[in-house]
Structure formats: C-alpha cells, structure tokens
Design an enzyme around this catalytic site. Structure first.
Site, PDB file in Angstrom:
ATOM      1  N   LYS A 111     -41.120  13.003   1.515  1.00  0.00           N
ATOM      2  CA  LYS A 111     -42.333  13.354   0.768  1.00  0.00           C
ATOM      3  C   LYS A 111     -43.188  14.395   1.473  1.00  0.00           C
ATOM      4  O   LYS A 111     -44.008  15.059   0.842  1.00  0.00           O
ATOM      5  CB  LYS A 111     -43.165  12.097   0.482  1.00  0.00           C
ATOM      6  CG  LYS A 111     -42.518  11.229  -0.575  1.00  0.00           C
ATOM      7  CD  LYS A 111     -43.461  10.185  -1.112  1.00  0.00           C
ATOM      8  CE  LYS A 111     -42.787   9.418  -2.254  1.00  0.00           C
ATOM      9  NZ  LYS A 111     -43.446   8.174  -2.569  1.00  0.00           N
ATOM     10  N   LYS A 195     -31.064  10.099  -5.896  1.00  0.00           N
ATOM     11  CA  LYS A 195     -31.252   8.816  -6.598  1.00  0.00           C
ATOM     12  C   LYS A 195     -32.070   8.994  -7.877  1.00  0.00           C
ATOM     13  O   LYS A 195     -32.888   9.916  -7.973  1.00  0.00           O
ATOM     14  CB  LYS A 195     -31.867   7.783  -5.651  1.00  0.00           C
ATOM     15  CG  LYS A 195     -33.341   7.866  -5.532  1.00  0.00           C
ATOM     16  CD  LYS A 195     -33.956   6.734  -4.738  1.00  0.00           C
ATOM     17  CE  LYS A 195     -35.439   7.030  -4.756  1.00  0.00           C
ATOM     18  NZ  LYS A 195     -36.347   6.284  -4.050  1.00  0.00           N
ATOM     19  N   LYS A 198     -38.460   7.946 -10.928  1.00  0.00           N
ATOM     20  CA  LYS A 198     -39.451   8.008 -12.016  1.00  0.00           C
ATOM     21  C   LYS A 198     -40.040   9.401 -12.120  1.00  0.00           C
ATOM     22  O   LYS A 198     -40.524   9.800 -13.165  1.00  0.00           O
ATOM     23  CB  LYS A 198     -40.612   7.036 -11.717  1.00  0.00           C
ATOM     24  CG  LYS A 198     -40.258   5.572 -11.706  1.00  0.00           C
ATOM     25  CD  LYS A 198     -41.549   4.728 -11.557  1.00  0.00           C
ATOM     26  CE  LYS A 198     -41.255   3.332 -11.050  1.00  0.00           C
ATOM     27  NZ  LYS A 198     -41.746   3.098  -9.674  1.00  0.00           N
TER      28      LYS A 198
END
Ligand code: TYM
Length: 329
Positions: A111, A195, A198
């Site tokens: 991130k 992966k 969302k």
C-alpha cells in the site's frame, strides 16, 4: 467452547474471494463455537472514505453476514466503532509493538509502494495492531481468514506472547489463524497473478455477492485462461484455469481431481458455462436474502444486541489488561 473472531472491512461489497476464503468458514464454525463477527469500520478509514457511502457499506456487510448464513441467535454480529475497547486496546498494543515488525508487513509495503513517507497515513502502518486488538479483546482462540491475513495473525500471536512473557501471566489468549485449503486465495478473474480485491478498478476482475446473473456470466466468460484448452490445475503454468477450478470446487463441493476428469477433452467453453451455473446457483439465494434483510428492523435489532454482547466481553478483557499494565487506579 472455543471462541472465534473475524472481521471484514466495509470498503465495498463482498466478493466471492471474501466469501470462499472467510465467510464460508464463519458459517461452518458457528455450530460448534462461540463466534463473534465484526464489521471493522475503523479499519476502513485508514484511507479516506466518503462518509455516506461508508455508512451504507457498514450495513451492507452486516446484512451480508446474515445473508450468507451467519445466524445472530448463534453468533454475535456487531460494528467495531460501536465498542470503544478496540481503540483503547489498539493504543496499548501500539506501545508494545515495534516499527521494525510493522515495516515488514507485506500489505503495508504494497500500500505504501512508490509513496513518500510524508504522504503515507500512519493508520496504514499501525493497522495490523488494531487488527490484533480486535482479536485479543475477545480472547479469541480461532481466527478464520483468507491467506492474505496470515502475516497479521502472526503479529497478533507475537504481541500476545510478548506481553504474556513480560508479565509472566496469561494477559492474552494466543489465537490461531484458520485457513481453508481451497478458497484461501481467490485470484482476480482478469489477472490471475493478483488476488481478487474489492478495490481493483476493473469490475469484471471480481464477482460480488450482489452481482446480477448477467454480470456473473459475463465476468466468468471473459475470465483470463490460456491457449492450451486443457482443464487442469497447475498454479504455475495455468493460474487462470487453476483459479476457476478452485472457485468451481469450493462452490460445488466437487474435488478438483474429479473436475479435471469430468472436463477431460472438453476445452474451456463447457467448463466455463457450467461454472457460470454453479456460481449463479450459489449467489442468487444470498442476493435474495440480502434484499430481505438490508432494510429490515431485524438488522437494527441484531446490531444493537451484538454491540451489547460484544461490549460485555470487551469490558472484562480491557479491565484485566489495564490491571496487568498498571493503568488507572
Ligand atoms: P478484508 O476486508 O480485506 O477481507 C475480508 C476477509 O476476506 C478474505 N479475503 C480473501 N480470501 C480469499 N481470496 C481473496 N481474494 C480474498 N480477499 C480477501 C480476507 O483474508 C479476510 O479474511 N484486516 C482484515 C479485516 C480484519 C480482521 C480483523 C480479520 C480486521 N480485524 C480481525 C480477522 C480478525 C481485512 O482487511 O480483511
């Protein structure tokens, strides 16, 4: 009875990765365990959220817990920010964790990649400590999650053991992660090397639990495979087909081996068509139940009751922890 704790961030609607990696376990575990399932809204604000949308998503996730089969008579369902003990224990644990171990968290590295230190919110850095607080606050023994949370569970265990050693007593229960063999890491449909998430931009990279039949069909038919047209599980050489096989197997209960036999010499067309059917059959009832629950009075009652029951457990743990640390009078 062993205690189970897990949570999901309300940053968007749940996808089949969340379902197959985590929520399926939530439902299985509630028969034999005392289960506590949380909507971890305080985790969501590590990145800025639109307040009105966040509020909606919190209720969506709570309703989805029930729609997939979490039974509020058996399990506690509640919202993290409504029990202040999470923030309190989060601070206490922050004081026992090290910059070094938090810098090694792969999710933090991902991130913050390419960003200057000056622009990385410190919440992203300390986020795994809040997750540890969630778990330790309830003396949880078991934490059902997908593979991407493995490192965070390890940190939780390290913190619990470190503090227990410091005080030479069992201040915390040391929890264990629970991961499924299949479903623990569902990959993006358009890029099977990352992966399913969302937040990915391409909506066809995932299947949400609230998607229409048409969207589900389109996403699967468009899913990346390869050119050799053999339905075989090989994560290295055939990541796309392997991912679809995992999804098929977890939804249908048929082993991957049996699926390989069933589609021998068939190519991908029929395989994908059947997978569409299996997926729609699994998701349609969830979507329909969600519609019933989402705006019902029942949901409000479940969350009120969940908050009370969660708070009662949290208060006791926090009192014990504060005593052990010498806080207060
Ligand atoms: P979150 O909200 O990203 O995901 C919720 C759950 O879904 C699993 N998951 C997946 N499983 C398989 N394949 C995927 N592609 C996939 N994507 C997500 C996650 O592993 C997770 O189990 N930090 C957590 C939330 C959390 C938590 C906790 C979990 C906060 N406190 C305490 C357990 C206990 C998270 O961001 O999950």
């Amino acid at each position: 009875m062993k205690r189970v704790f897990s949570g999901v961030q309300p940053t968007g609607n749940l996808h089949i990765g969340n379902y197959l990696g985590a929520l399926k376990q939530f439902v299985e575990l509630q028969e034999q365990h005392q289960c506590i399932y949380c909507v971890v809204d305080m985790h969501s604000i590590t990145l800025p959220q639109e307040p009105q949308e966040l509020r909606e998503h919190i209720l969506d996730i709570a309703a989805l817990y029930m729609a997939v089969g979490v039974d509020p008579k058996k399990s506690i369902i509640f919202i993290q920010s409504e029990v202040s003990g999470h923030a309190e224990l989060g601070w206490i644990l922050n004081c026992a964790s090290y910059m070094g171990e938090l810098s090694r968290m792969t999710q933090f590295k991902d991130k913050s990649k390419g960003k200057e230190n000056g622009s990385i919110p410190s919440g992203i850095f300390t986020y795994p400590v809040l997750m540890a607080a969630d778990i330790l606050l309830y003396d949880a023994d078991i934490v059902p999650v997908g593979n991407d949370q493995k490192q965070h569970i390890e940190l939780t265990r390290d913190l619990a053991i470190r503090i227990n050693n410091r005080f030479q007593k069992q201040t915390f229960v040391v929890p264990e992660g629970r991961f499924l063999k299949e479903g623990a890491r569902i990959m993006a449909l358009d890029d099977p090397t990352s992966k399913m998430s969302k937040s990915a931009e391409n909506d066809f990279s995932r299947i949400s639990l609230l998607d229409s039949d048409t969207k589900i069909k389109k996403a699967i038919m468009k899913a990346t495979t390869d050119s050799d047209a053999v339905v075989r599980y090989d994560i290295e050489k055939k990541p796309g087909v392997s991912n679809l096989l995992s999804i098929y197997s977890t939804f249908s209960g048929i082993s991957i081996e049996d699926l390989e036999k069933q589609y021998e010499g068939c190519g991908y067309g029929n395989f994908k068509k059947d997978l569409v059917e299996v997926t729609i059959d699994a998701i349609r009832p969830i979507r329909e139940r969600f519609e019933e629950i989402r705006n019902s009075l029942e949901l409000t009652k479940v969350l009120d009751d969940g908050r009370e029951r969660a708070e009662a457990i949290a208060e006791k743990t926090l009192a014990r922890v504060k005593t052990d640390f010498g806080l207060g009078r």
